[in-house]
Design an enzyme around this catalytic site. Structure first.
Site, PDB file in Angstrom:
ATOM      1  N   CYS A  77      40.677  63.288  49.339  1.00 30.89           N
ATOM      2  CA  CYS A  77      40.694  62.452  50.539  1.00 30.89           C
ATOM      3  C   CYS A  77      42.098  62.292  51.105  1.00 30.89           C
ATOM      4  CB  CYS A  77      40.056  61.088  50.262  1.00 30.89           C
ATOM      5  SG  CYS A  77      38.340  61.232  49.738  1.00 30.89           S
ATOM      6  N   THR A 111      36.761  66.594  49.259  1.00 30.10           N
ATOM      7  CA  THR A 111      36.103  65.860  48.185  1.00 30.10           C
ATOM      8  C   THR A 111      35.600  66.850  47.141  1.00 30.10           C
ATOM      9  OG1 THR A 111      35.395  64.094  49.687  1.00 30.10           O
ATOM     10  CG2 THR A 111      34.226  64.273  47.617  1.00 30.10           C
ATOM     11  N   TYR A 112      35.635  66.425  45.889  1.00 26.50           N
ATOM     12  CA  TYR A 112      35.050  67.220  44.799  1.00 26.50           C
ATOM     13  C   TYR A 112      33.672  66.674  44.464  1.00 26.50           C
ATOM     14  CZ  TYR A 112      33.917  68.601  40.045  1.00 26.50           C
ATOM     15  OH  TYR A 112      33.264  69.077  38.937  1.00 26.50           O
ATOM     16  N   GLY A 162      35.782  62.519  56.979  1.00 27.46           N
ATOM     17  CA  GLY A 162      36.619  62.517  55.787  1.00 27.46           C
ATOM     18  C   GLY A 162      37.353  63.822  55.566  1.00 27.46           C
TER      19      GLY A 162
END
Length: 217
Positions: free
Chosen positions: A180, A74-75, A71
């Site tokens: 993303c 991301t948070y 991926g």
């Protein structure tokens, strides 16, 4: 046997990685049980193996950790349920795609318990919800927001990392990244959708649906 672990306090990301690595090593060695670890993190960003630096909009906002999961950016932060899944695919079937699809079904089934229709989209990782209550996209298509992220890593057919579902995080914290790598869609949460769901409510739904999607190997 799958051991369920819940951490009440936010877990620093390096500490979480260390514990995951340790459990995965035990599963590979045959000395540890499979596990699902439910936790929250302090505010941070993680970069997956496909992360593009231009998608890190505000690199000084929160700590940024490179990770070998799949991926992009991301948070993670308070109000978001992270589920790290450590399963032995040697016993459950050595099929990465089937495993990821199972994670998607797990999230979708869990959301359905709160009358949320979670969906997957070709070319977009994670789980999405349609937003007819918001203005459409510039091209006239229905607005969609992301509610759950999925990122996995596999070592010797043992899984780690997993999923995250937005319960009630500060959605403005996602502004520091292009989540993303998706620029044309937003991010939402259970509470943002008008559902006063607690973390405990979600955990119970996750457990029920996990047992259905991932029966005992």
């Amino acid at each position: 046997m799958v051991e369920w672990i819940t951490s009440d306090d936010p877990v620093p990301y390096p500490q979480a990685l260390e514990k995951m690595e340790s459990r995965v090593a035990e599963i590979i060695a045959g000395t540890g049980d499979e596990a699902v670890w439910l936790l929250e993190h302090p505010p941070l960003y993680t970069a997956g193996t496909s992360a593009r630096r231009e998608d890190l909009v505000d690199p000084d906002r929160f700590p940024v950790y490179d990770t070998r999961r799949g991926g992009q950016y991301t948070y993670h932060g308070p109000g978001q349920r992270v589920a790290y899944v450590m399963l032995d695919l040697n016993r459950r079937g050595r099929d990465v795609r089937a495993y990821v699809h199972a994670l998607e079904r797990w999230v979708i089934g869990t959301l359905a318990e709160f009358n949320i229709k979670g969906e997957i989209r070709q070319g977009r990782v994670g789980v999405w919800v349609s937003r007819p209550d918001k203005p459409p996209n510039p091209d006239g298509t229905l607005r969609e927001d992301k509610i759950a992220a999925i990122g996995v890593r596999i070592r010797k057919w043992v899984t780690f990392h997993g999923i995250s579902i937005n319960v009630e995080p500060d959605l403005s914290h996602f502004d520091g990244i292009i989540p993303c790598g998706i620029r044309e869609h937003g991010v939402t949460s259970l509470v943002d959708l008008g559902l006063p769901v607690t973390m405990e409510d979600l955990d119970l739904a996750l457990r029920r649906n996990f047992d259905r999607i991932f029966p005992t190997a």
